[in-house]
Design an enzyme around this catalytic site. Structure first.
Site, mmCIF file in Angstrom:
data_model
loop_
_atom_site.group_PDB
_atom_site.id
_atom_site.type_symbol
_atom_site.label_atom_id
_atom_site.label_comp_id
_atom_site.label_asym_id
_atom_site.label_seq_id
_atom_site.Cartn_x
_atom_site.Cartn_y
_atom_site.Cartn_z
ATOM 1 N N ASP A 1 16.616 30.831 -15.048
ATOM 2 C CA ASP A 1 16.910 32.072 -15.763
ATOM 3 C C ASP A 1 17.338 31.818 -17.205
ATOM 4 O O ASP A 1 18.518 31.882 -17.550
ATOM 5 C CB ASP A 1 17.976 32.856 -15.010
ATOM 6 C CG ASP A 1 17.470 33.268 -13.634
ATOM 7 O OD1 ASP A 1 16.238 33.262 -13.438
ATOM 8 O OD2 ASP A 1 18.295 33.580 -12.763
ATOM 9 N N GLU B 1 18.954 26.147 -4.332
ATOM 10 C CA GLU B 1 19.964 25.117 -4.690
ATOM 11 C C GLU B 1 20.742 24.631 -3.469
ATOM 12 O O GLU B 1 21.105 23.444 -3.454
ATOM 13 C CB GLU B 1 20.893 25.686 -5.752
ATOM 14 C CG GLU B 1 20.220 25.940 -7.103
ATOM 15 C CD GLU B 1 19.244 27.112 -7.081
ATOM 16 O OE1 GLU B 1 19.469 28.038 -6.284
ATOM 17 O OE2 GLU B 1 18.263 27.074 -7.839
ATOM 18 N N ASP C 1 12.592 30.134 -4.587
ATOM 19 C CA ASP C 1 13.717 30.495 -5.459
ATOM 20 C C ASP C 1 15.013 30.294 -4.663
ATOM 21 O O ASP C 1 14.991 30.092 -3.448
ATOM 22 C CB ASP C 1 13.547 31.964 -5.878
ATOM 23 C CG ASP C 1 14.546 32.399 -6.951
ATOM 24 O OD1 ASP C 1 15.059 31.536 -7.691
ATOM 25 O OD2 ASP C 1 14.809 33.612 -7.040
HETATM 26 O O1 MIG Z 1 19.293 36.427 -8.218
HETATM 27 O O2 MIG Z 1 14.055 36.965 -7.238
HETATM 28 O O3 MIG Z 1 15.355 32.645 -11.135
HETATM 29 O O4 MIG Z 1 13.061 34.136 -11.545
HETATM 30 O O5 MIG Z 1 13.075 36.830 -10.672
HETATM 31 C C1 MIG Z 1 18.069 36.446 -8.901
HETATM 32 C C2 MIG Z 1 14.682 37.523 -8.353
HETATM 33 C C3 MIG Z 1 16.995 35.891 -8.011
HETATM 34 C C4 MIG Z 1 16.224 34.352 -9.679
HETATM 35 C C5 MIG Z 1 15.007 33.695 -10.272
HETATM 36 C C6 MIG Z 1 14.189 34.740 -10.974
HETATM 37 C C7 MIG Z 1 13.801 35.821 -9.999
HETATM 38 C C8 MIG Z 1 15.048 36.444 -9.360
HETATM 39 N N1 MIG Z 1 15.854 35.404 -8.734
#
Ligand code: MIG
Length: 739
Positions: free
Chosen positions: A424, A349, A346
């Site tokens: 998201d 980017e 996650d």
């Molecule tokens: O700032 O890890 O897209 O699936 O549950 C949020 C917490 C960070 C974004 C991800 C989401 C995940 C969440 N993350």
């Protein structure tokens, strides 16, 4: 400008600013072969005229005129766009399937709560397909820097690609069919990874399940309620102060034991791993990163620090081999130590809270390449996640696993390592439709193992007039499962501030409908798994827009509220709150999966009761199914068709598949013998053929077989007719005639 053929079907025009040191692309797995001279070149179906700053191509009768220019640190490529041209591709975009007359930016971005038209999102794939009169040509502008692609907004007769980079490799990819362009693009950016079979199961997640007792409780509920679950995700709360590769010992006092218990009930465990390394001199991973020089540095040599979940954070410098190797070893240790099965990448980017749009951008942050040179982040941004996935993949391999990686960000080529989800999204009807459009774009841009958070992730979305609150309803959740079960990645996931949305959260009726959909999903696993293999071998998408399968039908050019699963199955989901919809079926005859009714090609109004998505099978369909434990079924529709069933143990790293070839011609079905059989493959197959009326007899290998009901036990050939389905039990290596 250097113009070369990469292979018979792909042309490359490489433009590099004078004095700039060329960087190898992480996207492309092939090298150019033949350089073309200036002037006219004729190579096979190609006519390529190379001038000083333009290239004119004629291929399959299509004219492509490309002009290149450079100013102020930007390359611009202009090309011709016709009135009748349609544009597909561009990966993950919150836009309709046909992306003509849109302008998009390629810049991997944390896009929480995005909407229709929001741009950019998490993944950048600067690849698009121009189609006219059923003939397609592909374009791929390979640069990992910020890029704007304008498809006829500024000028209706032109597309422009503007790249903030000193180099671009511009590829022209020959069709003539859309599927040729797509598979050739995958040919140059790499075949999709073969995921473990369990990745096709129902995956359950939320932000976050903890403590460990709660995780076990959820697992038990999934099992007790027979929800075909195979995976549970652990989101960021499992960590000790958000330090990656650690556990919070209060919440997870005994993670090994927890994972063991989950495995005993057949459930796999996927942990999130962010790229943030907490700046903490007592933290082992940080110390290793500093000592090994594996972390990203600013141009003055100081450590790059961003605000991430752990507060002040360093970022692994995935752009050089040593840092990747270190990361692979961290992943390997993590997997070996705790038995974790897959990794969820996650925030890659990369995202950071102290940057605009929560996304790192910088000319000061630098990355070290293998040759030791330091390159500003902005030139490499879109490849951060790709290199991270590469290193993670290697780590899982070293730990003996067939890698399962779920990545949020990516660049062209990400399919070689990871599955991708659409980030998201939001729990509302807008997204039920939008997610399908986003996914179809990704699918024909090379990323074939994909899915969206089922039920929608975000509930509070910042908007113009303050935050908007959304509430998931049972109807929306069931409707969401109705199409999500046909996608390779099927994951229910919800935000931290979200009411529960597991299948049971909305009472017995919704639970029952979802359970039935998950049973259908489980039944389709052999088809999905075969399609994953086909995607891995031939680069074909698993889920396909209609135009991919029916490129000569002008009616399907813009259809993005229906899709094909593989070559046979058309799904036309309910995308708004209602109980009927119009469905377009391309020419020929189609069979309704639920009741065997035959429909001719054209437009139809169909009723869509809750829990029953409209699904149609094409004439000549051969869909392998799992009828019950170890019993292979073939759902068939008379006509002409072929399919190959692929299977393996589901987990080993580089398996040679066992294959079974199927053919149907009229009412005659041929089931081959297993090639390269592994032990315990079924030798009995249940053919389930949709027929309008009861047959008079059934011949298997030239011998008439008796009409007799059978249980699912293996045995001698026999048949029975029920509803519109004839069920015939045969052995592999047989030819069946229905008379
Ligand atoms: O700032 O890890 O897209 O699936 O549950 C949020 C917490 C960070 C974004 C991800 C989401 C995940 C969440 N993350």
């Amino acid at each position: 400008m250097r113009v070369s053929m990469v292979n018979d079907d792909v042309l490359r025009i490489s433009v590099v600013k004078n004095g700039h040191k060329y960087r190898e692309s992480p996207a492309v797995v092939v090298k150019p072969t033949v350089d073309l001279a200036s002037g006219e070149n004729k190579i096979g179906p190609w006519l390529v005229k190379v001038n000083e700053d333009s290239v004119h191509v004629n291929v399959d009768g299509v004219e492509v005129n490309l002009r290149f220019s450079y100013s102020n640190g930007q390359f611009t490529i202009r090309g011709n766009l016709g009135l009748a041209d349609i544009v597909y591709g561009l990966g993950e975009k919150a836009l309709p399937l046909n992306r003509k007359r849109f302008r998009v930016t390629m810049w991997n971005t944390d896009a929480y709560g995005y909407r229709y038209g929001s741009d950019p999102l998490y993944v950048s794939i600067p690849f698009f397909i121009v189609t006219k009169n059923h003939v397609s040509v592909g374009h791929f502008a390979d640069s990992t820097a910020r890029m704007v692609i304008d498809l006829g907004v500024e000028r209706g007769d032109e597309f422009t690609v503007t790249v903030n980079d000193d180099q671009v490799d511009y590829y022209v990819i020959r069709g003539p069919r859309l599927r040729d362009v797509v598979t050739r693009f995958i040919g140059i950016t790499g075949k999709p990874a073969l995921m473990p079979k369990w990745a096709l199961g129902h995956q359950q997640s939320r932000y976050s399940y903890y403590p460990q007792g709660r995780v076990l409780e959820v697992a038990k509920a999934l099992k007790d309620m027979d929800l075909g679950n195979t995976v549970i995700y652990l989101d960021i709360h499992y960590m000790d102060g958000y330090r990656i590769f650690t556990w919070n010992s209060e919440r997870f006092p005994n993670p090994r034991d927890m994972v063991k218990k989950l495995h005993e009930s057949g459930i796999k465990v996927v942990t999130i791993v962010d790229p943030y390394i907490k700046v903490d001199p007592n933290y082992q991973v940080f110390k290793e990163g500093i000592n090994g020089n594996y972390l990203t540095l600013d141009s003055d040599g100081g450590l790059t620090i961003v605000q991430g979940w752990p507060g002040k954070s360093a970022l692994p410098d995935f752009f050089n081999r040593e840092a990747r190797d270190w990361w692979s070893s961290l992943i390997e240790r993590w997997v070996r130590d705790y038995g974790v099965d897959g990794i969820w990448l996650d925030m890659n980017e990369p995202a950071a809270f102290d940057y605009p749009n929560h996304t790192v951008t910088s000319k000061v942050i630098t990355h070290r390449l293998d040759d030791g040179s330091r390159v500003p982040h902005d030139y490499l941004h879109n490849a951060y996640a790709l290199y991270e996935a590469m290193a993670t993949y290697e780590g899982l391999r070293r730990a003996g696993r067939r890698p399962f990686i779920l990545s949020r960000a990516g660049y062209a080529g990400i399919q070689r390592y990871a599955a991708v989800w659409t980030g998201d999204n939001t729990s509302n009807w807008e997204h039920l439709k939008l997610q399908l459009q986003v996914l179809l774009g990704l699918s024909i841009s090379g990323v074939t193992f994909i899915g969206a958070d089922v039920g929608g992730f975000a509930k509070y979305v910042p908007g113009d007039g303050g935050s908007r609150l959304f509430t998931l309803t049972p109807e929306l959740l069931v409707r969401w499962y109705e199409w999500a079960i046909f996608f390779p990645l099927l994951r229910n996931h919800a935000d931290v501030a979200s009411p529960d949305q597991e299948p049971w959260a909305f009472g017995p009726r919704a639970l029952e409908l979802i359970r039935d959909l998950l049973r259908l999903r489980a039944r389709l696993t052999p088809y999905l798994y075969s399609l994953m293999w086909i995607s891995h071998i031939n680069g074909e998408p698993i889920v396909r827009p209609l135009v991919y399968e029916f490129p000569n039908d002008d009616e399907v050019m813009n259809i993005d509220d229906e899709f094909m699963l593989g070559p046979f199955m058309l799904v036309a989901p309910m995308l708004n709150s209602g109980t009927s919809r119009e469905v377009y079926l391309p020419g020929g005859e189609w069979v309704n999966l639920w009741n065997g009714e035959v429909l001719k090609g054209g437009y139809h109004m169909v009723d869509v009761p809750l829990g029953k998505p409209p699904v149609f099978l094409k004439s000549g369909s051969l869909v392998p199914t799992q009828e019950s434990e170890g019993v292979l079924g073939i759902l068939a529709v008379p006509g002409d068709g072929e399919f190959t069933v692929y299977d393996d143990d589901g987990e080993s790293q580089s398996p040679t598949p066992s294959t079974l070839s199927l053919r149907i011609s009229g009412d005659r079905v041929t089931v081959g013998d297993w090639a390269n059989p592994m032990p315990q493959l079924p030798t009995t197959v249940i053919l389930k053929v949709y027929l309008g009326k009861e047959p008079s007899k059934v011949m298997v290998n030239g011998v008439e077989v008796p009409e007799a009901r059978f249980s699912a036990e293996p045995g001698q050939p026999s048949w029975y007719f029920e509803g519109r389905l004839i069920n015939i039990r045969v052995k592999v290596g047989s030819e069946t005639m229905i008379i």
